[in-house]
Scaffold this active site. Structure first.
Site, PDB file in Angstrom:
ATOM      1  N   GLN A   1     -47.069 -35.916  16.728  1.00  0.00           N
ATOM      2  CA  GLN A   1     -47.679 -35.051  17.738  1.00  0.00           C
ATOM      3  C   GLN A   1     -49.156 -35.393  17.965  1.00  0.00           C
ATOM      4  O   GLN A   1     -49.973 -34.529  18.300  1.00  0.00           O
ATOM      5  CB  GLN A   1     -47.520 -33.584  17.343  1.00  0.00           C
ATOM      6  CG  GLN A   1     -46.109 -33.056  17.483  1.00  0.00           C
ATOM      7  CD  GLN A   1     -45.631 -33.053  18.925  1.00  0.00           C
ATOM      8  OE1 GLN A   1     -46.429 -32.923  19.851  1.00  0.00           O
ATOM      9  NE2 GLN A   1     -44.328 -33.202  19.115  1.00  0.00           N
ATOM     10  N   SER A   2     -49.502 -36.654  17.835  1.00  0.00           N
ATOM     11  CA  SER A   2     -50.895 -37.091  17.975  1.00  0.00           C
ATOM     12  C   SER A   2     -51.422 -36.879  19.391  1.00  0.00           C
ATOM     13  O   SER A   2     -50.851 -37.378  20.368  1.00  0.00           O
ATOM     14  CB  SER A   2     -51.002 -38.578  17.611  1.00  0.00           C
ATOM     15  OG  SER A   2     -52.243 -39.105  18.028  1.00  0.00           O
TER      16      SER A   2
END
Length: 336
Positions: free
Chosen positions: A79-80
């Site tokens: 989920q960067s």
């Protein structure tokens, strides 16, 4: 001091707003006083590519284009925010994007990962142990993979945080200080979330170069204060080694608060989720559980304890990340 910036591709909508959080200020003032709290809305740098990463990528993409690169390779968690922004920057500029992601591929992509795929990025997933042990090898593998197919790649470190990316928040510091002057004050404190160190490095260096007395403090979302003090210094040293002048380097004051990390990176406790609800309910301000929510929760606890009581103006830098809020939806059951 006059600043000479390197090549840059302008993509962010700047300047971002500086807004007072007067309802939060009133609620968290103490009998001993307290600062007026402001927020620098860097979540509004651009609608889809919102957040601090875009400021850094303007300079990184500028160098990529100057060097004739047609591919960007970067890394981060599933989920960067940085990977999502890189994917969208690549789409806008016609560059391939390869993501090296830590964690398992989601059967139904959500949040940032969904946006990565929509933007056309390629993703390779690795278990955390392999990711941390072999990250340099993984970058080399994918760089060679594209070179063998006739492409030239630029490798971008975690969060775009290095001596090049630091320019994004040198520029950001210059903008923020100008905003404050327009509002008639000089900030005593500037607060940001610290996850890869680059935003704090740029703000710290920018304030130093511009002669501001504002104390920049990073609220760590992972690792510890010693790690981030070292990482910020390393980024600034890389910037200096690129031929930039750093007067009075010994006077750099790198402050990190590592008291509110909670269970770990990308993990939060109920205090953080309630702080996110507080910001949304009191100010219409949407934070995320990984970076801004965790830092803001820490700031509210420090204010409650009476810290910053002798401060007139404090600026919280909202670095974005709202796409990462939705995979945590079940944590907000207390609202029902």
């Amino acid at each position: 001091m006059s600043l000479t910036y390197p090549p840059r591709i302008h993509m962010a909508r700047l300047p971002t707003p500086l807004q007072p959080l007067d309802r939060i200020t009133e609620k968290f003032s103490t009998p001993h006083g307290g600062p007026r709290i402001w927020v620098k809305r860097d979540d509004l740098t651009e609608t889809a590519m919102s957040g601090n990463k875009l400021r850094k990528l303007e300079f990184i993409a500028g160098v990529a284009k100057e060097q004739g690169c047609d591919t960007l390779i970067t890394c981060g968690g599933v989920q960067s925010n940085h990977c999502r922004t890189t994917a969208l920057v690549g789409a806008r500029l016609g560059l391939r994007v390869q993501l090296i992601l830590r964690g398992e591929e989601e059967q139904v992509p959500d949040g940032n990962l969904l946006v990565d795929y929509l933007a056309g990025a390629s993703a390779a997933f690795y278990p955390a142990r392999q990711y941390f042990a072999e990250l340099d090898k993984l970058f080399a593998h994918w760089r060679d993979f594209y070179a063998q197919r006739g492409h030239k790649a630029l490798c971008i470190p975690t969060g775009g945080s290095d001596g090049l990316g630091v320019w994004g928040y040198i520029c950001g510091a210059e903008e923020l200080l100008a905003d404050c002057r327009e509002q008639g004050f000089e900030p005593e404190h500037i607060i940001c979330a610290t996850g890869s160190g680059g935003t704090q490095a740029g703000l710290t260096l920018g304030c130093h170069l511009l002669g501001s007395r504002a104390q920049v403090t990073g609220y760590a979302v992972c690792d510890n204060a010693e790690y981030f003090q070292r990482k910020v210094r390393d980024d600034i040293e890389q910037w200096r080694e690129a031929g930039n002048t750093l007067p009075d380097a010994g006077k750099l004051n790198i402050q990190v608060n590592d008291g509110y990390i909670g269970p770990g990176y990308a993990e939060a406790d109920e205090t953080v989720y309630r702080a996110i609800a507080e910001a949304a309910g009191q100010e219409g301000l949407l934070l995320d559980p990984v970076y801004t929510g965790k830092a803001f929760a820490g700031l509210l606890q420090e204010l409650h304890r009476g810290c910053y009581h002798d401060t007139e103006n404090l600026v919280f830098v909202h670095t974005g990340g709202q796409f990462g809020l939705f995979p945590h939806r079940e944590k907000f059951s207390f609202l029902l």
